[in-house]
Design a protein around this motif. Structure first.
Motif, PDB file in Angstrom:
ATOM      1  N   ASN A 197       0.834  -1.197   0.000  1.00 58.44           N
ATOM      2  CA  ASN A 197       0.000   0.000   0.000  1.00 58.44           C
ATOM      3  C   ASN A 197       0.873   1.254   0.000  1.00 58.44           C
ATOM      4  OD1 ASN A 197      -2.400   1.395  -0.043  1.00 58.44           O
ATOM      5  ND2 ASN A 197      -2.714   1.310   2.160  1.00 58.44           N
ATOM      6  N   HIS A 198       0.591   2.152  -0.926  1.00 55.17           N
ATOM      7  CA  HIS A 198       1.293   3.418  -1.119  1.00 55.17           C
ATOM      8  C   HIS A 198       2.692   3.250  -1.698  1.00 55.17           C
ATOM      9  CE1 HIS A 198      -1.572   4.926   2.241  1.00 55.17           C
ATOM     10  NE2 HIS A 198      -2.156   4.939   1.051  1.00 55.17           N
ATOM     11  N   ILE A 199       2.946   2.075  -2.313  1.00 51.22           N
ATOM     12  CA  ILE A 199       4.226   1.901  -3.016  1.00 51.22           C
ATOM     13  C   ILE A 199       4.263   2.847  -4.212  1.00 51.22           C
ATOM     14  CG2 ILE A 199       3.363   0.042  -4.526  1.00 51.22           C
ATOM     15  CD1 ILE A 199       6.849   0.053  -2.951  1.00 51.22           C
ATOM     16  N   LEU A 200       5.416   3.459  -4.440  1.00 53.06           N
ATOM     17  CA  LEU A 200       5.623   4.366  -5.572  1.00 53.06           C
ATOM     18  C   LEU A 200       6.287   3.597  -6.710  1.00 53.06           C
ATOM     19  CD1 LEU A 200       6.976   7.395  -3.534  1.00 53.06           C
ATOM     20  CD2 LEU A 200       4.744   7.282  -4.650  1.00 53.06           C
ATOM     21  N   ILE A 201       5.743   3.754  -7.906  1.00 53.08           N
ATOM     22  CA  ILE A 201       6.318   3.105  -9.085  1.00 53.08           C
ATOM     23  C   ILE A 201       6.896   4.205  -9.964  1.00 53.08           C
ATOM     24  CG2 ILE A 201       5.913   1.472 -10.961  1.00 53.08           C
ATOM     25  CD1 ILE A 201       3.327   0.634  -9.530  1.00 53.08           C
ATOM     26  N   TYR A 202       8.196   4.417  -9.852  1.00 53.56           N
ATOM     27  CA  TYR A 202       8.867   5.486 -10.586  1.00 53.56           C
ATOM     28  C   TYR A 202       9.079   5.085 -12.050  1.00 53.56           C
ATOM     29  CZ  TYR A 202       9.933   7.961  -6.234  1.00 53.56           C
ATOM     30  OH  TYR A 202       9.834   8.652  -5.045  1.00 53.56           O
ATOM     31  N   PRO A 203       9.312   6.078 -12.928  1.00 52.45           N
ATOM     32  CA  PRO A 203       9.594   5.756 -14.335  1.00 52.45           C
ATOM     33  C   PRO A 203      10.725   4.735 -14.457  1.00 52.45           C
ATOM     34  CG  PRO A 203       9.248   8.110 -14.092  1.00 52.45           C
ATOM     35  CD  PRO A 203       9.253   7.547 -12.694  1.00 52.45           C
ATOM     36  N   GLY A 204      10.490   3.710 -15.244  1.00 56.01           N
ATOM     37  CA  GLY A 204      11.490   2.669 -15.451  1.00 56.01           C
ATOM     38  C   GLY A 204      11.433   1.546 -14.445  1.00 56.01           C
ATOM     39  N   GLU A 205      10.653   1.715 -13.373  1.00 57.55           N
ATOM     40  CA  GLU A 205      10.575   0.684 -12.344  1.00 57.55           C
ATOM     41  C   GLU A 205       9.496  -0.357 -12.653  1.00 57.55           C
ATOM     42  OE1 GLU A 205      12.231   2.730  -8.233  1.00 57.55           O
ATOM     43  OE2 GLU A 205      10.080   2.430  -8.471  1.00 57.55           O
ATOM     44  N   THR A 206       9.658  -1.527 -12.035  1.00 54.23           N
ATOM     45  CA  THR A 206       8.704  -2.625 -12.171  1.00 54.23           C
ATOM     46  C   THR A 206       8.107  -2.953 -10.813  1.00 54.23           C
ATOM     47  OG1 THR A 206       9.791  -3.619 -14.092  1.00 54.23           O
ATOM     48  CG2 THR A 206       8.444  -5.075 -12.750  1.00 54.23           C
ATOM     49  N   PHE A 207       6.785  -3.018 -10.752  1.00 54.15           N
ATOM     50  CA  PHE A 207       6.081  -3.477  -9.554  1.00 54.15           C
ATOM     51  C   PHE A 207       5.962  -4.996  -9.609  1.00 54.15           C
ATOM     52  CE2 PHE A 207       2.113  -5.270  -8.044  1.00 54.15           C
ATOM     53  CZ  PHE A 207       2.048  -4.852  -6.722  1.00 54.15           C
ATOM     54  N   SER A 208       6.307  -5.661  -8.506  1.00 52.66           N
ATOM     55  CA  SER A 208       6.174  -7.111  -8.404  1.00 52.66           C
ATOM     56  C   SER A 208       5.386  -7.460  -7.159  1.00 52.66           C
ATOM     57  CB  SER A 208       7.555  -7.782  -8.347  1.00 52.66           C
ATOM     58  OG  SER A 208       7.445  -9.120  -7.880  1.00 52.66           O
ATOM     59  N   PHE A 209       4.266  -8.150  -7.340  1.00 51.98           N
ATOM     60  CA  PHE A 209       3.436  -8.562  -6.211  1.00 51.98           C
ATOM     61  C   PHE A 209       4.224  -9.468  -5.267  1.00 51.98           C
ATOM     62  CE2 PHE A 209       0.340 -10.934  -3.843  1.00 51.98           C
ATOM     63  CZ  PHE A 209      -0.788 -10.137  -3.743  1.00 51.98           C
ATOM     64  N   CYS A 210       4.899 -10.461  -5.811  1.00 47.42           N
ATOM     65  CA  CYS A 210       5.625 -11.425  -4.975  1.00 47.42           C
ATOM     66  C   CYS A 210       6.813 -10.794  -4.256  1.00 47.42           C
ATOM     67  CB  CYS A 210       6.085 -12.613  -5.818  1.00 47.42           C
ATOM     68  SG  CYS A 210       4.734 -13.668  -6.400  1.00 47.42           S
ATOM     69  N   TYR A 211       7.496  -9.856  -4.932  1.00 46.99           N
ATOM     70  CA  TYR A 211       8.651  -9.192  -4.328  1.00 46.99           C
ATOM     71  C   TYR A 211       8.244  -8.441  -3.063  1.00 46.99           C
ATOM     72  CZ  TYR A 211      12.686  -6.072  -3.872  1.00 46.99           C
ATOM     73  OH  TYR A 211      13.782  -5.382  -3.407  1.00 46.99           O
ATOM     74  N   LEU A 212       7.069  -7.811  -3.090  1.00 46.45           N
ATOM     75  CA  LEU A 212       6.621  -7.023  -1.949  1.00 46.45           C
ATOM     76  C   LEU A 212       5.925  -7.881  -0.891  1.00 46.45           C
ATOM     77  CD1 LEU A 212       5.305  -3.941  -3.932  1.00 46.45           C
ATOM     78  CD2 LEU A 212       7.355  -4.021  -2.497  1.00 46.45           C
ATOM     79  N   SER A 213       5.087  -8.822  -1.330  1.00 48.86           N
ATOM     80  CA  SER A 213       4.298  -9.601  -0.371  1.00 48.86           C
ATOM     81  C   SER A 213       5.141 -10.558   0.458  1.00 48.86           C
ATOM     82  CB  SER A 213       3.196 -10.381  -1.096  1.00 48.86           C
ATOM     83  OG  SER A 213       3.733 -11.298  -2.025  1.00 48.86           O
ATOM     84  N   LYS A 214       6.405 -10.787   0.072  1.00 47.05           N
ATOM     85  CA  LYS A 214       7.270 -11.654   0.872  1.00 47.05           C
ATOM     86  C   LYS A 214       7.542 -11.058   2.252  1.00 47.05           C
ATOM     87  CE  LYS A 214      11.524  -9.794  -1.229  1.00 47.05           C
ATOM     88  NZ  LYS A 214      11.984  -8.991  -0.110  1.00 47.05           N
ATOM     89  N   ASN A 215       7.240  -9.779   2.421  1.00 47.99           N
ATOM     90  CA  ASN A 215       7.468  -9.105   3.704  1.00 47.99           C
ATOM     91  C   ASN A 215       6.245  -9.131   4.622  1.00 47.99           C
ATOM     92  OD1 ASN A 215      10.108  -8.250   2.875  1.00 47.99           O
ATOM     93  ND2 ASN A 215       9.142  -6.657   1.638  1.00 47.99           N
ATOM     94  N   SER A 216       5.309 -10.038   4.363  1.00 48.65           N
ATOM     95  CA  SER A 216       4.036 -10.046   5.095  1.00 48.65           C
ATOM     96  C   SER A 216       4.185 -10.317   6.588  1.00 48.65           C
ATOM     97  CB  SER A 216       3.087 -11.083   4.491  1.00 48.65           C
ATOM     98  OG  SER A 216       3.631 -12.392   4.618  1.00 48.65           O
ATOM     99  N   LYS A 217       5.233 -11.026   6.989  1.00 49.64           N
ATOM    100  CA  LYS A 217       5.400 -11.386   8.409  1.00 49.64           C
ATOM    101  C   LYS A 217       5.539 -10.149   9.294  1.00 49.64           C
ATOM    102  CE  LYS A 217       7.388 -15.981   7.661  1.00 49.64           C
ATOM    103  NZ  LYS A 217       8.570 -16.852   7.869  1.00 49.64           N
ATOM    104  N   LYS A 218       5.892  -9.011   8.696  1.00 55.13           N
ATOM    105  CA  LYS A 218       5.995  -7.772   9.469  1.00 55.13           C
ATOM    106  C   LYS A 218       4.638  -7.319   9.995  1.00 55.13           C
ATOM    107  CE  LYS A 218       9.852  -5.787   6.792  1.00 55.13           C
ATOM    108  NZ  LYS A 218      10.244  -4.608   5.948  1.00 55.13           N
ATOM    109  N   TYR A 219       3.560  -7.765   9.341  1.00 56.64           N
ATOM    110  CA  TYR A 219       2.239  -7.204   9.615  1.00 56.64           C
ATOM    111  C   TYR A 219       1.255  -8.198  10.232  1.00 56.64           C
ATOM    112  CZ  TYR A 219       4.304  -3.820   6.450  1.00 56.64           C
ATOM    113  OH  TYR A 219       5.164  -2.909   5.869  1.00 56.64           O
ATOM    114  N   GLY A 220       1.666  -9.430  10.422  1.00 55.91           N
ATOM    115  CA  GLY A 220       0.783 -10.402  11.055  1.00 55.91           C
ATOM    116  C   GLY A 220       0.959 -11.797  10.484  1.00 55.91           C
ATOM    117  N   LYS A 221       0.190 -12.737  11.011  1.00 57.77           N
ATOM    118  CA  LYS A 221       0.263 -14.122  10.547  1.00 57.77           C
ATOM    119  C   LYS A 221      -0.958 -14.447   9.693  1.00 57.77           C
ATOM    120  CE  LYS A 221       2.933 -15.894  14.490  1.00 57.77           C
ATOM    121  NZ  LYS A 221       2.960 -16.886  15.596  1.00 57.77           N
TER     122      LYS A 221
END
Length: 279
Positions: A82-106
Protein backbone atom coordinates in the motif's frame (compact mmCIF):
# COMPACT_ATOMS: atom_id res chain seq x y z
CA UNK A 1 -2.19 -40.50 -16.95
CA UNK A 2 -0.18 -37.44 -15.91
CA UNK A 3 3.10 -38.17 -14.19
CA UNK A 4 3.07 -37.27 -10.49
CA UNK A 5 5.52 -34.72 -9.17
CA UNK A 6 7.98 -35.78 -6.50
CA UNK A 7 6.22 -33.57 -3.92
CA UNK A 8 2.91 -35.34 -4.65
CA UNK A 9 4.52 -38.69 -3.90
CA UNK A 10 6.39 -37.36 -0.86
CA UNK A 11 4.33 -34.40 0.52
CA UNK A 12 6.82 -33.77 3.34
CA UNK A 13 9.25 -32.43 0.69
CA UNK A 14 6.89 -29.61 -0.33
CA UNK A 15 8.13 -26.99 2.20
CA UNK A 16 11.69 -27.58 1.00
CA UNK A 17 10.62 -27.25 -2.62
CA UNK A 18 8.74 -24.01 -1.89
CA UNK A 19 11.77 -22.59 -0.05
CA UNK A 20 14.01 -23.57 -2.98
CA UNK A 21 11.72 -21.99 -5.57
CA UNK A 22 11.41 -18.75 -3.59
CA UNK A 23 15.19 -18.57 -3.18
CA UNK A 24 15.90 -19.09 -6.88
CA UNK A 25 13.09 -16.70 -7.81
CA UNK A 26 14.48 -13.87 -5.69
CA UNK A 27 18.03 -14.51 -6.89
CA UNK A 28 16.79 -14.40 -10.48
CA UNK A 29 15.17 -11.02 -9.84
CA UNK A 30 18.54 -9.55 -8.86
CA UNK A 31 19.95 -10.32 -12.29
CA UNK A 32 16.98 -9.91 -14.65
CA UNK A 33 17.69 -6.26 -15.50
CA UNK A 34 14.57 -4.86 -13.80
CA UNK A 35 14.56 -2.20 -11.11
CA UNK A 36 11.83 -3.20 -8.65
CA UNK A 37 9.69 -0.71 -6.77
CA UNK A 38 10.44 -0.60 -3.05
CA UNK A 39 9.91 3.04 -2.06
CA UNK A 40 6.77 4.10 -0.16
CA UNK A 41 5.45 7.64 0.12
CA UNK A 42 2.56 9.92 0.97
CA UNK A 43 -0.48 9.75 -1.27
CA UNK A 44 0.05 11.36 -4.65
CA UNK A 45 -2.46 14.12 -5.54
CA UNK A 46 -4.19 12.80 -8.68
CA UNK A 47 -6.40 9.75 -9.13
CA UNK A 48 -5.96 7.81 -12.37
CA UNK A 49 -8.55 5.07 -11.77
CA UNK A 50 -10.37 3.17 -9.06
CA UNK A 51 -12.28 -0.07 -8.50
CA UNK A 52 -13.79 -2.07 -5.66
CA UNK A 53 -14.51 -5.74 -5.01
CA UNK A 54 -16.82 -7.54 -2.59
CA UNK A 55 -14.59 -9.58 -0.28
CA UNK A 56 -16.93 -12.27 1.12
CA UNK A 57 -18.19 -14.81 -1.40
CA UNK A 58 -21.12 -16.65 0.15
CA UNK A 59 -21.35 -18.95 -2.88
CA UNK A 60 -17.99 -20.68 -2.41
CA UNK A 61 -19.58 -23.90 -1.18
CA UNK A 62 -17.12 -24.02 1.72
CA UNK A 63 -17.25 -22.96 5.36
CA UNK A 64 -17.68 -19.18 5.54
CA UNK A 65 -14.82 -19.02 8.08
CA UNK A 66 -12.36 -19.38 5.18
CA UNK A 67 -13.87 -16.29 3.55
CA UNK A 68 -13.49 -14.34 6.80
CA UNK A 69 -9.90 -15.56 7.12
CA UNK A 70 -9.29 -14.40 3.55
CA UNK A 71 -10.29 -10.87 4.52
CA UNK A 72 -7.66 -10.89 7.28
CA UNK A 73 -5.07 -12.22 4.83
CA UNK A 74 -5.92 -9.49 2.32
CA UNK A 75 -5.42 -6.79 4.94
CA UNK A 76 -2.01 -8.21 5.88
CA UNK A 77 -0.81 -8.55 2.26
CA UNK A 78 -2.08 -5.09 1.32
CA UNK A 79 0.20 -3.50 3.92
CA UNK A 80 3.26 -4.83 2.09
CA UNK A 81 2.44 -2.74 -0.99
CA UNK A 82 0.00 0.00 0.00
CA UNK A 83 1.29 3.42 -1.12
CA UNK A 84 4.23 1.90 -3.02
CA UNK A 85 5.62 4.37 -5.57
CA UNK A 86 6.32 3.10 -9.09
CA UNK A 87 8.87 5.49 -10.59
CA UNK A 88 9.59 5.76 -14.34
CA UNK A 89 11.49 2.67 -15.45
CA UNK A 90 10.57 0.68 -12.34
CA UNK A 91 8.70 -2.62 -12.17
CA UNK A 92 6.08 -3.48 -9.55
CA UNK A 93 6.17 -7.11 -8.40
CA UNK A 94 3.44 -8.56 -6.21
CA UNK A 95 5.62 -11.43 -4.98
CA UNK A 96 8.65 -9.19 -4.33
CA UNK A 97 6.62 -7.02 -1.95
CA UNK A 98 4.30 -9.60 -0.37
CA UNK A 99 7.27 -11.65 0.87
CA UNK A 100 7.47 -9.10 3.70
CA UNK A 101 4.04 -10.05 5.09
CA UNK A 102 5.40 -11.39 8.41
CA UNK A 103 5.99 -7.77 9.47
CA UNK A 104 2.24 -7.20 9.61
CA UNK A 105 0.78 -10.40 11.06
CA UNK A 106 0.26 -14.12 10.55
CA UNK A 107 -1.79 -15.45 7.67
CA UNK A 108 -4.86 -17.56 8.41
CA UNK A 109 -6.20 -20.51 6.45
CA UNK A 110 -8.03 -19.46 3.30
CA UNK A 111 -9.09 -21.26 0.15
CA UNK A 112 -6.57 -21.88 -2.59
CA UNK A 113 -6.41 -24.03 -5.73
CA UNK A 114 -3.79 -26.81 -5.45
CA UNK A 115 -3.51 -29.52 -8.12
CA UNK A 116 -6.91 -28.44 -9.49
CA UNK A 117 -8.58 -28.87 -6.09
CA UNK A 118 -9.80 -26.26 -3.61
CA UNK A 119 -8.04 -26.69 -0.25
CA UNK A 120 -7.51 -24.60 2.87
CA UNK A 121 -4.02 -23.18 3.23
CA UNK A 122 -2.37 -20.41 5.22
CA UNK A 123 -2.37 -17.25 3.17
CA UNK A 124 -5.17 -18.51 0.93
CA UNK A 125 -7.25 -15.92 -0.90
CA UNK A 126 -4.50 -13.45 -1.82
CA UNK A 127 -5.50 -13.75 -5.48
CA UNK A 128 -8.45 -11.55 -4.54
CA UNK A 129 -5.93 -8.73 -4.07
CA UNK A 130 -3.92 -9.51 -7.20
CA UNK A 131 -7.20 -9.66 -9.18
CA UNK A 132 -8.13 -6.16 -8.07
CA UNK A 133 -4.64 -4.82 -8.76
CA UNK A 134 -4.58 -6.31 -12.24
CA UNK A 135 -7.91 -4.66 -13.01
CA UNK A 136 -6.75 -1.19 -12.02
CA UNK A 137 -3.43 -1.73 -13.80
CA UNK A 138 -5.41 -2.32 -17.00
CA UNK A 139 -7.15 1.03 -16.40
CA UNK A 140 -3.84 2.87 -16.12
CA UNK A 141 -0.87 3.70 -18.40
CA UNK A 142 1.22 1.03 -16.61
CA UNK A 143 2.31 -1.92 -18.78
CA UNK A 144 1.46 -5.42 -17.56
CA UNK A 145 4.57 -7.56 -18.08
CA UNK A 146 3.50 -10.72 -16.22
CA UNK A 147 0.03 -12.01 -15.46
CA UNK A 148 -1.42 -15.51 -15.14
CA UNK A 149 -5.15 -16.16 -15.30
CA UNK A 150 -6.84 -18.92 -13.34
CA UNK A 151 -7.45 -21.99 -15.48
CA UNK A 152 -10.34 -23.17 -13.32
CA UNK A 153 -13.25 -21.24 -11.81
CA UNK A 154 -14.52 -23.24 -8.82
CA UNK A 155 -17.43 -21.02 -7.76
CA UNK A 156 -19.33 -18.02 -9.16
CA UNK A 157 -18.27 -14.43 -8.59
CA UNK A 158 -19.99 -12.65 -5.70
CA UNK A 159 -20.77 -9.72 -8.02
CA UNK A 160 -22.58 -10.89 -11.17
CA UNK A 161 -21.83 -7.61 -12.96
CA UNK A 162 -18.05 -7.89 -12.56
CA UNK A 163 -15.71 -7.92 -15.55
CA UNK A 164 -14.64 -11.46 -16.44
CA UNK A 165 -11.14 -12.58 -17.39
CA UNK A 166 -9.23 -9.94 -15.44
CA UNK A 167 -8.13 -12.23 -12.61
CA UNK A 168 -4.43 -12.72 -11.84
CA UNK A 169 -3.32 -15.73 -9.86
CA UNK A 170 -0.08 -15.54 -7.89
CA UNK A 171 2.14 -18.19 -6.30
CA UNK A 172 5.37 -17.09 -4.67
CA UNK A 173 8.29 -18.64 -6.51
CA UNK A 174 6.17 -19.65 -9.49
CA UNK A 175 3.66 -17.03 -10.65
CA UNK A 176 3.84 -13.25 -10.22
CA UNK A 177 1.88 -10.13 -11.16
CA UNK A 178 4.15 -7.43 -12.55
CA UNK A 179 3.75 -4.07 -14.25
CA UNK A 180 6.38 -1.68 -15.59
CA UNK A 181 6.20 2.09 -15.61
CA UNK A 182 7.25 3.04 -19.14
CA UNK A 183 6.02 6.63 -18.77
CA UNK A 184 7.56 9.80 -17.34
CA UNK A 185 5.03 9.95 -14.48
CA UNK A 186 5.17 8.51 -10.98
CA UNK A 187 2.35 6.13 -10.04
CA UNK A 188 1.20 4.79 -6.70
CA UNK A 189 -1.06 2.02 -5.40
CA UNK A 190 -3.66 2.92 -2.79
CA UNK A 191 -5.64 0.13 -1.09
CA UNK A 192 -8.38 0.53 1.53
CA UNK A 193 -11.18 -1.47 3.16
CA UNK A 194 -14.59 -1.14 4.70
CA UNK A 195 -16.73 -3.89 6.20
CA UNK A 196 -17.69 -5.39 2.83
CA UNK A 197 -15.40 -4.11 0.10
CA UNK A 198 -11.74 -3.79 -0.76
CA UNK A 199 -10.93 -0.64 -2.76
CA UNK A 200 -8.02 -0.07 -5.12
CA UNK A 201 -6.79 3.13 -6.76
CA UNK A 202 -3.89 4.18 -8.96
CA UNK A 203 -2.61 7.64 -8.07
CA UNK A 204 -0.18 9.87 -9.99
CA UNK A 205 2.01 12.91 -9.50
CA UNK A 206 0.53 14.46 -12.65
CA UNK A 207 -3.09 15.06 -13.60
CA UNK A 208 -4.23 12.42 -16.11
CA UNK A 209 -5.40 13.47 -19.57
CA UNK A 210 -6.94 10.13 -20.57
CA UNK A 211 -8.89 7.37 -18.87
CA UNK A 212 -9.56 3.76 -19.73
CA UNK A 213 -12.68 1.62 -19.78
CA UNK A 214 -12.46 -2.17 -19.62
CA UNK A 215 -15.24 -4.35 -20.98
CA UNK A 216 -15.95 -7.90 -22.12
CA UNK A 217 -16.78 -8.92 -25.66
CA UNK A 218 -17.66 -12.28 -27.27
CA UNK A 219 -18.53 -13.83 -23.92
CA UNK A 220 -19.86 -17.38 -24.19
CA UNK A 221 -19.95 -20.78 -22.51
CA UNK A 222 -18.91 -23.78 -24.55
CA UNK A 223 -19.21 -27.51 -23.82
CA UNK A 224 -16.14 -29.45 -24.87
CA UNK A 225 -15.39 -33.10 -23.97
CA UNK A 226 -18.19 -33.05 -21.39
CA UNK A 227 -16.65 -30.00 -19.70
CA UNK A 228 -17.90 -26.41 -19.78
CA UNK A 229 -15.55 -23.53 -20.53
CA UNK A 230 -16.04 -19.80 -20.44
CA UNK A 231 -14.57 -17.86 -23.37
CA UNK A 232 -14.29 -14.10 -23.19
CA UNK A 233 -12.33 -11.23 -24.76
CA UNK A 234 -11.03 -8.33 -22.69
CA UNK A 235 -11.20 -5.00 -24.51
CA UNK A 236 -9.90 -1.58 -23.47
CA UNK A 237 -11.18 1.79 -24.66
CA UNK A 238 -8.95 4.87 -24.31
CA UNK A 239 -10.84 8.16 -23.86
CA UNK A 240 -9.71 11.79 -23.77
CA UNK A 241 -10.80 13.27 -20.43
CA UNK A 242 -11.28 16.85 -21.68
CA UNK A 243 -13.19 16.14 -24.89
CA UNK A 244 -14.75 12.78 -23.86
CA UNK A 245 -13.83 11.46 -27.30
CA UNK A 246 -12.55 7.97 -27.95
CA UNK A 247 -8.88 7.79 -28.88
CA UNK A 248 -8.69 4.07 -29.59
CA UNK A 249 -10.13 0.67 -28.70
CA UNK A 250 -7.99 -2.44 -28.53
CA UNK A 251 -8.47 -6.07 -27.62
CA UNK A 252 -5.98 -6.89 -24.87
CA UNK A 253 -6.31 -10.68 -24.82
CA UNK A 254 -8.67 -13.67 -24.93
CA UNK A 255 -9.39 -15.81 -21.89
CA UNK A 256 -10.53 -19.42 -21.49
CA UNK A 257 -11.40 -20.94 -18.11
CA UNK A 258 -12.90 -24.26 -17.01
CA UNK A 259 -16.19 -23.86 -15.10
CA UNK A 260 -16.52 -26.25 -12.16
CA UNK A 261 -19.79 -25.04 -10.68
CA UNK A 262 -23.34 -25.44 -11.89
CA UNK A 263 -24.41 -22.62 -14.17
CA UNK A 264 -27.91 -21.10 -13.85
CA UNK A 265 -30.47 -22.90 -16.03
CA UNK A 266 -31.05 -19.80 -18.17
CA UNK A 267 -27.39 -19.61 -19.25
CA UNK A 268 -26.88 -20.76 -22.82
CA UNK A 269 -24.10 -23.30 -23.39
CA UNK A 270 -22.86 -23.92 -26.92
CA UNK A 271 -21.57 -27.24 -28.18
CA UNK A 272 -17.98 -27.16 -29.41
CA UNK A 273 -17.98 -27.54 -33.18
CA UNK A 274 -15.28 -29.77 -34.63
CA UNK A 275 -13.85 -28.84 -38.01
CA UNK A 276 -12.98 -31.92 -40.09
CA UNK A 277 -10.44 -31.43 -42.85
CA UNK A 278 -11.23 -32.96 -46.21
CA UNK A 279 -8.72 -35.40 -47.59
Amino acid sequence: MARKRLTQIFPFLLPIRVWQRNLFYMIGMKFDGNKYSKTFGYKLPYEVCNAKTLMINENSGHDIVFQKNKVENLKIASQTMNHILIYPGETFSFCYLSKNSKKYGKYKEGLVLVDDKIVAKKGGGLCHLSNLLHYIFLMSPLTVTERHGHKIKSFPDPDKSSIQGIDATISSGWLDLRVKNETNNIYQIDISFDDDYMYGRILSDKEPTIYYEIRNEDSKYVKQDEKIYEFVSIVRKEIDIETKTEIQTEKLYDEKVLIEYELPKDVEVEEMKLCLKRK
